[in-house]
Scaffold this active site. Structure first.
Site, short mmCIF file in Angstrom:
data_model
loop_
_atom_site.label_atom_id
_atom_site.label_comp_id
_atom_site.label_asym_id
_atom_site.label_seq_id
_atom_site.Cartn_x
_atom_site.Cartn_y
_atom_site.Cartn_z
N SER A 1 63.56 -50.08 -41.44
CA SER A 1 64.56 -49.78 -42.47
C SER A 1 65.70 -48.92 -41.95
CB SER A 1 63.90 -49.10 -43.69
OG SER A 1 64.65 -49.27 -44.85
N LYS B 1 68.67 -53.95 -48.24
CA LYS B 1 68.57 -54.57 -46.92
C LYS B 1 68.03 -56.00 -46.98
CE LYS B 1 68.08 -50.21 -44.36
NZ LYS B 1 67.78 -49.18 -45.36
N LYS C 1 60.13 -55.44 -49.28
CA LYS C 1 60.90 -54.27 -48.88
C LYS C 1 60.69 -53.12 -49.85
CE LYS C 1 63.65 -52.63 -45.78
NZ LYS C 1 62.91 -51.36 -45.92
N SER D 1 66.74 -49.08 -50.25
CA SER D 1 66.60 -49.96 -49.09
C SER D 1 66.27 -51.40 -49.44
CB SER D 1 65.53 -49.40 -48.13
OG SER D 1 66.04 -48.29 -47.44
#
Length: 385
Positions: A119, A59, A226, A56
């Site tokens: 997320s 992202k 993140k 993730s």
């Protein structure tokens, strides 16, 4: 030659041997890097160029593409995108989701929160389809941006970070991406420090989900970025802490548990701030100036990637540091010279020990001198020899 925008975005990670020895990356970390954001110096690294699944952390790039669109006024935060069946069905069991309903119209700002805080795989696909028409076209934008940022060992094949052998990066590249995010989008970076997001969904009760970056809840100076998790790369995180005039970025991957991820990143952040100092070298006009031969100006001011000063890292326990600098360049410089072109190297010493080097860039264009005055200067040069 550096183009104009390269000065603003390029962070050259120089090896600072004295500072490096002070920070130890835990054994549990498979791949890791610690950098000082304001100068790009690497304070510690371990397998930093080894390929990983960014999970993730992908992202971060997806958000940057959205921020680009907002900056260029191609979209607005209040614009609404329609949730496709593909976006909803693409979220597999166990994956993070914003719990979007096909047919719904959701604002860009809500989707951004769903992308960054919860997320959501579904949120990433809705944004991708809304901006580029398809996730495939959106990943083309992601890869183009990766090249601009100089992410040399990265390729994106989706917008969410779901597993794919064609979606890969390194902790060094993710650190570079994180620096770019913080530098270029302060107005939108606030989303990365939000602790939770309440999504008032259609056809059901509101859903409140917390940010998986647990350091946001335990350290007020942590403000992003993140987390990630996949079976192959295990637990990963890009995390940053700002204290006084410093910001540390840590990217680690391969941790066995969420708790070990939090523990290791907290240790690296705090040790970097407690054991290492950021030392400022002001831009002395006389020292950061190059003499020009046969140019439109007689002198050229030079600067590093940071426009305010040169910053280096030194251990806090270093006794009686005596910092001196040496400007190294070829004379005469070849003309013409373009603004932001790399023209020199600054060598930085503590006593007799070379501790760092910094690239220096021209602060204006230099063209050839008028042929008449050029001839006079050449004659004067030979007479005075």
């Amino acid at each position: 030659m550096f183009k104009k925008n390269s000065l603003l975005i390029a962070y050259i990670f120089f090896f600072n041997s004295i500072a490096y020895s002070q920070i130890i990356i835990p054994d549990k970390v498979r791949q890791g890097i610690v950098i000082e954001h304001f100068n790009g110096n690497v304070l510690a690294e371990k397998n930093a160029d080894q390929k990983i699944s960014p999970a993730s952390m992908t992202k971060i790039m997806s958000a940057i593409i959205v921020f680009d669109q907002l900056k260029n006024k191609k979209i607005k935060l209040t614009d609404q995108f329609v949730v496709s069946k593909n976006a909803r069905n693409a979220t597999r069991s166990g994956e993070s989701s914003m719990f979007l309903v096909p047919g719904d119209k959701v604002s860009v700002e809500e989707l951004l929160r769903g992308l960054i805080i919860t997320s959501g795989v579904d949120a990433s696909i809705v944004l991708a389809e809304g901006i580029a028409g398809s996730e495939e076209q959106f990943t083309n934008l992601m890869n183009e941006k990766a090249q601009i940022i100089n992410m040399a060992n990265t390729k994106f094949s989706n917008s969410s970070g779901t597993f794919s052998p064609d979606n890969y990066s390194t902790v060094r590249d993710i650190a570079l991406l994180s620096s770019y995010l913080i530098n270029n989008y302060p107005q939108y970076y606030k989303y990365f420090k939000e602790k939770d997001f309440l999504w008032i969904r259609t056809g059901g009760n509101p859903i409140k989900q917390e940010n998986r970056n647990t350091l946001l809840f335990t350290d007020q100076e942590v403000d992003g970025i993140k987390t990630g998790h996949l079976k192959d790369s295990k637990y990963s995180i890009a995390v940053t802490k700002k204290k006084d005039n410093r910001r540390i970025i840590v990217v680690i991957s391969g941790l066995p548990t969420m708790s070990s991820r939090a523990e290791s990143s907290r240790l690296l952040l705090n040790n970097s701030l407690s054991k290492i100092d950021l030392f400022k070298i002001p831009y002395d006009k006389d020292k950061f100036k190059i003499k020009i031969w046969n140019g439109s100006s007689n002198y050229l001011d030079v600067r590093g990637t940071n426009k305010d000063a040169i910053f280096i890292n030194l251990p806090k326990n270093l006794k009686n540091p005596k910092i001196r600098t040496e400007l190294v360049y070829e004379y005469p410089l070849q003309i013409p010279i373009k603004k932001f072109e790399k023209v020199a190297i600054l060598k930085i010493y503590n006593n007799k020990d070379l501790i760092d080097t910094q690239e220096l860039f021209a602060q204006k264009d230099i063209t050839n001198k008028n042929i008449f005055f050029k001839g006079i200067q050449n004659i004067s040069h030979y007479i005075l020899q």
